[in-house]
Design a protein around this motif. Structure first.
Motif, PDB file in Angstrom:
ATOM      1  N   ASP A 132      -3.928  -2.100   5.277  1.00 40.61           N
ATOM      2  CA  ASP A 132      -3.600  -1.984   6.697  1.00 40.61           C
ATOM      3  C   ASP A 132      -4.755  -2.595   7.498  1.00 40.61           C
ATOM      4  O   ASP A 132      -5.909  -2.205   7.329  1.00 40.61           O
ATOM      5  CB  ASP A 132      -3.427  -0.500   7.046  1.00 40.61           C
ATOM      6  CG  ASP A 132      -2.975  -0.275   8.482  1.00 40.61           C
ATOM      7  OD1 ASP A 132      -2.978  -1.239   9.267  1.00 40.61           O
ATOM      8  OD2 ASP A 132      -2.634   0.872   8.815  1.00 40.61           O
ATOM      9  N   LEU A 133      -4.438  -3.546   8.350  1.00 40.60           N
ATOM     10  CA  LEU A 133      -5.479  -4.214   9.128  1.00 40.60           C
ATOM     11  C   LEU A 133      -5.718  -3.563  10.486  1.00 40.60           C
ATOM     12  O   LEU A 133      -6.396  -4.138  11.338  1.00 40.60           O
ATOM     13  CB  LEU A 133      -5.110  -5.692   9.322  1.00 40.60           C
ATOM     14  CG  LEU A 133      -4.917  -6.512   8.038  1.00 40.60           C
ATOM     15  CD1 LEU A 133      -4.607  -7.966   8.395  1.00 40.60           C
ATOM     16  CD2 LEU A 133      -6.153  -6.435   7.152  1.00 40.60           C
ATOM     17  N   THR A 134      -5.166  -2.374  10.679  1.00 39.58           N
ATOM     18  CA  THR A 134      -5.368  -1.668  11.947  1.00 39.58           C
ATOM     19  C   THR A 134      -6.862  -1.502  12.233  1.00 39.58           C
ATOM     20  O   THR A 134      -7.633  -1.098  11.355  1.00 39.58           O
ATOM     21  CB  THR A 134      -4.703  -0.281  11.905  1.00 39.58           C
ATOM     22  OG1 THR A 134      -3.305  -0.450  11.694  1.00 39.58           O
ATOM     23  CG2 THR A 134      -4.938   0.467  13.212  1.00 39.58           C
ATOM     24  N   GLY A 135      -7.245  -1.822  13.455  1.00 36.81           N
ATOM     25  CA  GLY A 135      -8.647  -1.713  13.851  1.00 36.81           C
ATOM     26  C   GLY A 135      -9.378  -3.036  13.852  1.00 36.81           C
ATOM     27  O   GLY A 135     -10.461  -3.150  14.427  1.00 36.81           O
TER      28      GLY A 135
ATOM     29  N   ILE B 191       5.217 -12.935   3.261  1.00 38.82           N
ATOM     30  CA  ILE B 191       3.756 -12.894   3.414  1.00 38.82           C
ATOM     31  C   ILE B 191       3.275 -11.469   3.676  1.00 38.82           C
ATOM     32  O   ILE B 191       2.303 -11.003   3.061  1.00 38.82           O
ATOM     33  CB  ILE B 191       3.297 -13.824   4.543  1.00 38.82           C
ATOM     34  CG1 ILE B 191       3.673 -15.275   4.241  1.00 38.82           C
ATOM     35  CG2 ILE B 191       1.793 -13.705   4.749  1.00 38.82           C
ATOM     36  CD1 ILE B 191       3.033 -15.845   3.007  1.00 38.82           C
ATOM     37  N   VAL B 192       3.938 -10.765   4.580  1.00 33.28           N
ATOM     38  CA  VAL B 192       3.546  -9.386   4.881  1.00 33.28           C
ATOM     39  C   VAL B 192       3.652  -8.518   3.628  1.00 33.28           C
ATOM     40  O   VAL B 192       2.793  -7.658   3.374  1.00 33.28           O
ATOM     41  CB  VAL B 192       4.427  -8.814   6.017  1.00 33.28           C
ATOM     42  CG1 VAL B 192       4.193  -7.311   6.181  1.00 33.28           C
ATOM     43  CG2 VAL B 192       4.137  -9.532   7.328  1.00 33.28           C
TER      44      VAL B 192
ATOM     45  N   GLN C 297      -5.136 -12.793   2.670  1.00 33.22           N
ATOM     46  CA  GLN C 297      -5.972 -12.447   1.517  1.00 33.22           C
ATOM     47  C   GLN C 297      -7.420 -12.221   1.939  1.00 33.22           C
ATOM     48  O   GLN C 297      -8.074 -11.272   1.479  1.00 33.22           O
ATOM     49  CB  GLN C 297      -5.890 -13.555   0.472  1.00 33.22           C
ATOM     50  CG  GLN C 297      -4.541 -13.668  -0.208  1.00 33.22           C
ATOM     51  CD  GLN C 297      -4.484 -14.810  -1.202  1.00 33.22           C
ATOM     52  OE1 GLN C 297      -4.888 -15.938  -0.897  1.00 33.22           O
ATOM     53  NE2 GLN C 297      -4.016 -14.542  -2.398  1.00 33.22           N
ATOM     54  N   LEU C 298      -7.930 -13.080   2.820  1.00 31.45           N
ATOM     55  CA  LEU C 298      -9.314 -12.945   3.269  1.00 31.45           C
ATOM     56  C   LEU C 298      -9.507 -11.653   4.065  1.00 31.45           C
ATOM     57  O   LEU C 298     -10.471 -10.902   3.831  1.00 31.45           O
ATOM     58  CB  LEU C 298      -9.701 -14.153   4.122  1.00 31.45           C
ATOM     59  CG  LEU C 298     -11.131 -14.176   4.655  1.00 31.45           C
ATOM     60  CD1 LEU C 298     -12.129 -14.254   3.500  1.00 31.45           C
ATOM     61  CD2 LEU C 298     -11.334 -15.356   5.606  1.00 31.45           C
ATOM     62  N   LEU C 299      -8.606 -11.380   5.007  1.00 29.24           N
ATOM     63  CA  LEU C 299      -8.721 -10.168   5.811  1.00 29.24           C
ATOM     64  C   LEU C 299      -8.519  -8.914   4.957  1.00 29.24           C
ATOM     65  O   LEU C 299      -9.086  -7.855   5.245  1.00 29.24           O
ATOM     66  CB  LEU C 299      -7.708 -10.200   6.954  1.00 29.24           C
ATOM     67  CG  LEU C 299      -7.936 -11.297   8.008  1.00 29.24           C
ATOM     68  CD1 LEU C 299      -6.806 -11.302   9.026  1.00 29.24           C
ATOM     69  CD2 LEU C 299      -9.282 -11.116   8.712  1.00 29.24           C
ATOM     70  N   SER C 300      -7.735  -9.046   3.897  1.00 24.55           N
ATOM     71  CA  SER C 300      -7.542  -7.912   2.986  1.00 24.55           C
ATOM     72  C   SER C 300      -8.841  -7.565   2.271  1.00 24.55           C
ATOM     73  O   SER C 300      -9.138  -6.387   2.027  1.00 24.55           O
ATOM     74  CB  SER C 300      -6.447  -8.229   1.961  1.00 24.55           C
ATOM     75  OG  SER C 300      -5.195  -8.368   2.578  1.00 24.55           O
TER      76      SER C 300
ATOM     77  N   LEU D 266       0.762  -6.460  10.205  1.00 25.37           N
ATOM     78  CA  LEU D 266      -0.169  -5.806   9.284  1.00 25.37           C
ATOM     79  C   LEU D 266      -1.139  -4.880  10.007  1.00 25.37           C
ATOM     80  O   LEU D 266      -1.993  -4.267   9.382  1.00 25.37           O
ATOM     81  CB  LEU D 266      -0.947  -6.862   8.497  1.00 25.37           C
ATOM     82  CG  LEU D 266      -0.108  -7.661   7.492  1.00 25.37           C
ATOM     83  CD1 LEU D 266      -0.921  -8.797   6.879  1.00 25.37           C
ATOM     84  CD2 LEU D 266       0.407  -6.731   6.386  1.00 25.37           C
ATOM     85  N   GLY D 267      -1.006  -4.797  11.335  1.00 25.28           N
ATOM     86  CA  GLY D 267      -1.791  -3.826  12.090  1.00 25.28           C
ATOM     87  C   GLY D 267      -2.936  -4.386  12.891  1.00 25.28           C
ATOM     88  O   GLY D 267      -3.585  -3.646  13.649  1.00 25.28           O
TER      89      GLY D 267
END
Length: 446
Positions: free
Chosen positions: A169-172, A162-163, A346-349, A195-196
């Motif tokens: 990068d989901l940092t923040g 999955i990763v 996918q949504l957060l991306s 994923l951060g």
């Protein structure tokens, strides 16, 4: 015995409908069928959600499989889509998931996947039932008996998969995750953290009896309130076996499967990755979704209610995206069944790659008010020939015009007729449902 497989495997009250004896019979029949297919010593992966009865049924299934000469590989507590993925990746002959999904703790279920990671066909399920009703199942002796094996690294392989599908990068991002005290409780937070994202967990401490208990995707208000309480950017809510996703905006507004599907479809349409420029949904999908897709020039392929039918349509048409309002979303480029964790990634991306908030992304569609009523204690079998009821339906459809729609359908398992209406206003939708429901009661009450 009668047909025991429904549209999503076997489901029922554990130790009453779904007994250890039945699970042994299923396991023995499956092991026999796999030998018939040419496997000399087939391997079957078995996963489960954390509800108490899962251990009992796991032991029974393994007893049946090994009795028929198949090796059973336990991957312990994992999401349903993990079993599908791991079965295909490991070249196992089959995979079995023990779970009742979003149902309460007293229920349980058995889902079987073929070596390709897809659920069994009707014909394959019928063959299993034939063997369960006969004495033809295999019973080898000595070293012909199967063994129980374990695969402690299975969860890590699924997480890596999955990763590896995420390219941002989901940092923040601060995200609240509701694990429904189910199979996603430890796995989903690990994925989002790797994923951060900054992850705050709720209902991620399963104890065997608290699965789906006033939490998870069937209680969207819970994640909505948690997002506000933690001042988060988004909320992610899964069900007991983690094949569904319901989200929440930073303002605590629910983002259901229709909206998530619309967001993903628009993104893939713009990227040119939406196969056949079409998406599959069910008849329950909100009219606002269909209007949004029409505005993009994306075809909507409509199916009966159930992820099984969505998946069938996707495979027949060569589509790579489909889903249900309930949050069961299927991305066939990466998975063979609905995967709530993958859907969340996918949504957060999309959030990160576009720089838009979930609230802004959700404006892709304007939801029409939808009212649903279950009319109970009626003769659902008489609905197709109830001309008086269908005359009322036609009258309400004419009244609503292009600004709404009605849907009337019998339950597949209960003496219930479901009446749904959508309209520009909730009052209009409610009026249509009330009029049609009264007609159903007048003409079909038992």
């Amino acid at each position: 015995m009668g047909r025991i497989f429904g549209t999503d495997g076997i489901r029922g009250k554990a130790n009453v409908d779904l007994t250890p004896e039945l699970a042994i019979s299923v396991g023995r029949a499956l092991g026999t069928v796999l030998h018939e297919g040419g496997s000399k010593r087939p391997t079957v992966l078995i996963g489960r959600d954390p509800r108490w009865s899962g251990e009992m049924l796991d032991a029974a299934l393994i007893a049946g499989l090994t009795s028929a000469g198949a090796d059973a590989v336990s991957v312990s507590v994992v999401p349903t889509p993990a079993v599908a993925y791991l079965t295909k990746r490991s070249a196992a002959a089959a995979g079995v998931m023990i779970s009742a999904s979003h149902n309460p703790v007293g229920d349980n279920g058995i889902k079987i996947f073929g070596p390709d990671g897809y659920k069994l066909s009707d014909e394959e399920e019928e063959r299993l039932e034939e063997l369960m009703d006969s004495d033809a199942a295999r019973r080898p002796t000595g070293t012909g008996v199967g063994r129980r094996l374990r695969d402690p690294a299975a969860v890590s392989r699924y997480i890596e998969h999955i990763v590896g599908l995420a390219h941002v990068d989901l940092t923040g991002l601060r995200v609240v995750v509701d694990g429904a005290n189910g199979a996603a409780s430890s796995i989903a937070p690990q994925v989002y953290r790797q994923l951060g994202a900054e992850v705050i967990t709720i209902h991620c401490t399963p104890d065997g009896e608290n699965i789906n208990a006033a939490c998870g995707s069937t209680y969207p208000d819970v994640i909505a309130q948690a997002v506000l309480a933690h001042d988060a950017d988004a909320g992610i809510s899964h069900d007991g076996d983690a094949d569904r996703l319901i989200a929440a905006t930073h303002e605590g507004a629910e983002i259901d499967g229709d909206v998530i599907l619309a967001v993903l479809a628009r993104q893939m349409h713009h990227q040119g990755t939406l196969a056949e420029n079409a998406v599959a949904t069910t008849v329950m999908t909100n009219l606002g979704f269909k209007r949004a897709m029409a505005g993009l020039g994306v075809e909507v392929v409509e199916t009966a209610v159930g992820d099984r039918y969505v998946l069938e349509a996707m495979r027949e048409r060569g589509l790579n995206l489909g889903g249900e309002q309930s949050g069961h979303l299927i991305a066939l480029d990466h998975a063979t069944t609905g995967d709530g964790i993958l859907s969340a990634v996918q949504l957060l991306s999309v959030v990160r790659s576009t720089g838009a908030s979930l609230k802004e992304l959700a404006t892709v569609m304007t939801r029409l008010p939808q009212v649903l009523v279950n009319v109970r204690g009626v003769d659902r079998a008489g609905l197709p020939d109830a001309d008086a009821i269908w005359e009322v339906v036609r009258s309400e459809e004419e009244r609503l015009g292009d600004g709404g729609r009605v849907l009337l359908r019998p339950s597949g398992t209960e003496p219930i007729v479901r009446v749904m209406a959508e309209a520009e206003t909730e009052d209009d939708a409610q009026r249509a449902v009330d009029v049609i429901a009264d007609a159903v009661r007048d003409h079909l009450t038992v």
